[in-house]
Design an enzyme around this catalytic site. Structure first.
Site, PDB file in Angstrom:
ATOM      1  N   HIS A  11      72.067   8.574  99.537  1.00 20.03           N
ATOM      2  CA  HIS A  11      73.162   8.042  98.727  1.00 20.03           C
ATOM      3  C   HIS A  11      74.488   8.130  99.474  1.00 20.03           C
ATOM      4  O   HIS A  11      74.667   8.922 100.409  1.00 20.03           O
ATOM      5  CB  HIS A  11      73.261   8.780  97.393  1.00 20.03           C
ATOM      6  CG  HIS A  11      73.676  10.214  97.508  1.00 20.03           C
ATOM      7  ND1 HIS A  11      74.974  10.591  97.768  1.00 20.03           N
ATOM      8  CD2 HIS A  11      72.965  11.357  97.398  1.00 20.03           C
ATOM      9  CE1 HIS A  11      75.048  11.912  97.814  1.00 20.03           C
ATOM     10  NE2 HIS A  11      73.839  12.403  97.596  1.00 20.03           N
ATOM     11  N   GLU A 110      67.066  15.613  94.368  1.00 17.04           N
ATOM     12  CA  GLU A 110      67.497  16.561  95.389  1.00 17.04           C
ATOM     13  C   GLU A 110      66.901  17.944  95.163  1.00 17.04           C
ATOM     14  O   GLU A 110      66.476  18.286  94.046  1.00 17.04           O
ATOM     15  CB  GLU A 110      69.032  16.635  95.396  1.00 17.04           C
ATOM     16  CG  GLU A 110      69.643  17.556  96.466  1.00 17.04           C
ATOM     17  CD  GLU A 110      69.239  17.224  97.900  1.00 17.04           C
ATOM     18  OE1 GLU A 110      68.037  17.316  98.215  1.00 17.04           O
ATOM     19  OE2 GLU A 110      70.134  16.898  98.700  1.00 17.04           O
TER      20      GLU A 110
END
Length: 247
Positions: A11, A110
């Site tokens: 990202h 994550e």
């Protein structure tokens, strides 16, 4: 002969990635500069004659965090039908047509940093020193108290890798180009989990790391040597050599 690829997209920039704070569960947006850089990356790397060819993608995995989902919205892919989330912002681009299904999965969220969420590595080292813990903190070996261990990360990534190879890559690997069999897969996720994925792809334990880096908004490529599923490889110099389709 074709060797299907797995594209890893981290990202774009956030305020916490800029400051070095560990961002796992916390859902924060991209910065304006992060959005701008992701748009530029999409225009540069996505296209019929570029690195990521939309028509060759067969599946897309996206993290449940909005910073990853917003990154996907900006990388110049136009998906038929609705996305599996409410759009996090407007996009000025129509996007290049892509028929791949978009799947949101926890397997690419994550690393759960637990007690270390929202703090930097120097702060973590100070906390551990104050607690009397000897040695330098290494996430690849120590994991995160209250969060995930390297063993837990390995388990969920190995499950995902098995699915990608069996479901998406096995049917395509080694097929002649004129058969028009595609098998490229795209993942949009986060720094630590994508670095860990690359290590597991190459058969390395997380304790061997950190072996790879991936900057915010960066793209990495995994594939196979000798067009064999049994020989997973990291695509380096050839990663940015694009095929130009004949007329």
């Amino acid at each position: 002969m074709t060797a299907p690829r797995l594209f890893l997209v981290r990202h774009g920039e956030t305020e916490w990635s800029l400051s070095g704070k560990h961002t796992g569960r916390t859902d924060i947006p991209l910065t304006a500069n992060g959005e701008k850089r992701v748009r530029a990356t999409g225009k540069a790397l996505v296209g019929r004659d570029r690195l990521i060819v939309p028509q060759k993608l067969v599946h897309i995995y996206v993290s449940p965090r909005k910073r990853a989902q917003r990154t996907f919205e900006l990388i110049n892919l136009g998906i038929s039908g609705d996305l599996p989330w409410e759009a996090h912002g407007e996009s000025t681009e129509q996007g290049l047509e892509c028929d791949a299904k978009v799947q949101v999965t926890d397997d690419v969220r994550e690393w759960d940093y637990g007690d270390y969420e929202g703090i930097t590595s120097p702060e973590i080292r100070k906390i551990r020193a104050d607690q009397g813990i000897q040695g330098t903190w290494d996430i690849w070996k120590d994991g995160c108290p209250g969060g995930e261990s390297p063993e837990q990360i390995t388990e969920r990534l190995d499950r995902l890798i098995h699915e990608i190879r069996e479901k998406w890559h096995k049917p395509a690997i080694g097929q002649p180009k004129d058969q028009n069999v595609h098998g490229d897969v795209l993942i949009v996720a986060h720094g630590h989990i994508l670095r860990a994925l690359a290590m597991r792809w190459a058969g390395k334990s997380l304790q061997d790391g950190p072996a790879f880096l991936l900057e915010a908004g960066g793209v990495g490529i995994l594939s196979y040597e000798h067009h064999r599923l049994e020989e997973p490889a990291i695509l380096l110099g050839g990663a940015f050599v694009v095929d130009v389709e004949g007329k």
